[in-house]
Structures are given as C-alpha cells and as structure tokens.
Design an enzyme around this catalytic site. Structure first.
Site, PDB file in Angstrom:
ATOM      1  N   GLY A  86      43.381 108.756  59.290  1.00 16.71           N
ATOM      2  CA  GLY A  86      43.535 109.316  57.937  1.00 16.71           C
ATOM      3  C   GLY A  86      44.391 110.571  58.000  1.00 16.71           C
ATOM      4  CG  LEU A  87      46.950 111.240  54.664  1.00 13.31           C
ATOM      5  CD1 LEU A  87      47.171 111.488  53.176  1.00 13.31           C
ATOM      6  CD2 LEU A  87      48.280 111.110  55.380  1.00 13.31           C
ATOM      7  CB  SER A  88      46.539 116.701  58.164  1.00 15.40           C
ATOM      8  OG  SER A  88      46.105 117.993  58.489  1.00 15.40           O
ATOM      9  N   GLY A  89      43.307 116.863  57.219  1.00 13.10           N
ATOM     10  CA  GLY A  89      42.385 117.479  56.260  1.00 13.10           C
ATOM     11  C   GLY A  89      41.502 116.487  55.523  1.00 13.10           C
ATOM     12  CB  ALA A  90      41.349 112.786  55.443  1.00 16.81           C
ATOM     13  N   GLY A  91      39.067 114.802  56.702  1.00 17.71           N
ATOM     14  CA  GLY A  91      37.664 114.959  57.115  1.00 17.71           C
ATOM     15  C   GLY A  91      37.306 114.253  58.411  1.00 17.71           C
ATOM     16  CE  LYS A  92      42.481 112.551  61.265  1.00 17.67           C
ATOM     17  NZ  LYS A  92      42.978 113.318  60.091  1.00 17.67           N
ATOM     18  CB  SER A 144      46.041 106.999  64.651  1.00 17.40           C
ATOM     19  OG  SER A 144      44.813 107.120  63.985  1.00 17.40           O
TER      20      SER A 144
END
Ligand code: ADP
Length: 190
Positions: free
Chosen positions: A17-23, A91
């Site tokens: 997922g995108l940067s800051g999405a919460g991964k 990724s």
C-alpha cells in the site's frame, strides 16, 4: 487444499500500500499479538530494510524491484524455518509481488488502503507535501505508479477501520488459512 497442520508452519504476511496507509502501524500491532501467542515472528519494515539490506538502492523501477526481491528472499528463508514473517513495504509492482508469492508459497497479501486525501492530510513523514511540490521525484501515488493487488487475501481501509479492526481481519484470515489454531482473544476490542 487441506489447511490442517499449518498451525506450526511459517507464513509470509505481505503488506502492500501507499506511504502512510498504515502498513507499519498494523504490522507492529500484529507482531505483538502473534508473539504473545508464542510464535516466532519477524518484521521486515520497508524503511528499515532501506537502511541496511537495501542500503544504496534508489526508487527507479529496477531498484524498487531489487529491493522487493531481496525482502522476498529473506521472507522465503524465514518462512521455511517456521517463522511468521511480516513484510511492510510499499511494493508497488504487482508482477514482483506475485513473483515473491510464488517463490514463498505460504503467503498472505494484505492491501492497506486509504484515500489519497487522507494520506495527504496525515502526511506522517511530510513526504506528500514535498512530492506534490515536485521536490521528490518518483514518489509512489504522486509521481510514480502503484498497482493494487487483484486478489489480496485481506483488504483493509485505515480511513474507515481502527488499527485493531484491521489487525483482527488479518488474524481471522490467518486462522481461516490454517496458520493459527484460533483468533487470539486479546485482540478483540482494543
Ligand atoms: P506506512 O507504513 O503504510 O507508511 P504508517 O503505519 O507509518 O504507514 O503510518 C500510518 C499513519 O496513519 C500512522 O500515523 C497511524 O497512526 C495513522 N493511522 C490512523 N488510523 C489508522 C488505522 N486505522 N490503521 C493504521 N494507521 C492509522
């Protein structure tokens, strides 16, 4: 395929997922709960990997692919040794994620979503502001591609769910796939 006997097997839980999405946030909470169950757990966080295993790599497609293949290789080694491995890296390319999925075998992909407005508002690392201003080139979601997965095992939306709700979705899927004998009780309602 039977899922019996998998409770002691390793698995790679692959966040994308995108940067800051919460991964990282969701991955770290998941790590705590799995470890409290007595499982062997390792987290490969994208930001951390880029300071050691992939130090020196940039953000071209080639370097991004190399970064993900390296993470995938470590995930493969750990997974076959019974570890629950959590990867938390953007990724962005589907093909490479599917390549590591195939190589690892025991694999569950978690797509962490949130609308772009929310990510820009959060701007955890101040990077969106810079990317939108054109100060960062090749920034995923702004000036570089992100290819969402077609069939991820889990989809979470961090703008609509609490961290605990998202973690529980992952735990339930791991149980469904046979990697957990039960959904840990301590993970409800926190
Ligand atoms: P990533 O690892 O995808 O770059 P981070 O986990 O570092 O993202 O940052 C996500 C940010 O969003 C954190 O500041 C976190 O506290 C916040 N956040 C708010 N709600 C949620 C949620 N439901 N799930 C995950 N993170 C959330």
């Amino acid at each position: 395929m039977s899922t019996s006997g998998r409770e002691s097997q390793g698995v790679t839980i692959w966040f994308t997922g995108l940067s800051g999405a919460g991964k990282s946030t969701i991955a770290n909470q998941l790590e705590k709960i799995l470890r409290a169950q007595g499982r062997k757990v390792e987290v490969l966080d994208g930001d951390v990997v880029r300071t050691n295993l992939s130090k020196g790599l940039g953000f071209s497609k080639e370097d991004r692919d190399t970064n993900i293949r390296r993470i995938g290789f470590v995930c493969q080694l750990l997974t076959r040794n019974g570890v629950m491995v959590i990867s938390a890296a953007i990724s962005p390319y589907k093909e490479i994620r599917n390549e590591v999925r195939k190589e690892i075998g025991n694999f569950a992909e978690v797509y962490v979503q949130a609308p772009m407005e929310v990510l820009i508002q959060r701007d955890v690392k101040g990077l969106y502001k810079k990317a939108i201003a054109g100060e960062i080139k090749n920034f995923t979601g702004v000036s570089d591609p992100y290819e969402p997965p077609d069939n991820p095992e889990v989809v979470v939306d961090s703008s609509r769910e609490t961290v605990e709700e998202s973690v529980n979705k992952v735990l339930s899927k791991l149980k469904e796939l046979g990697y957990l004998s039960h959904v840990p009780a301590g993970s409800h309602g926190r």
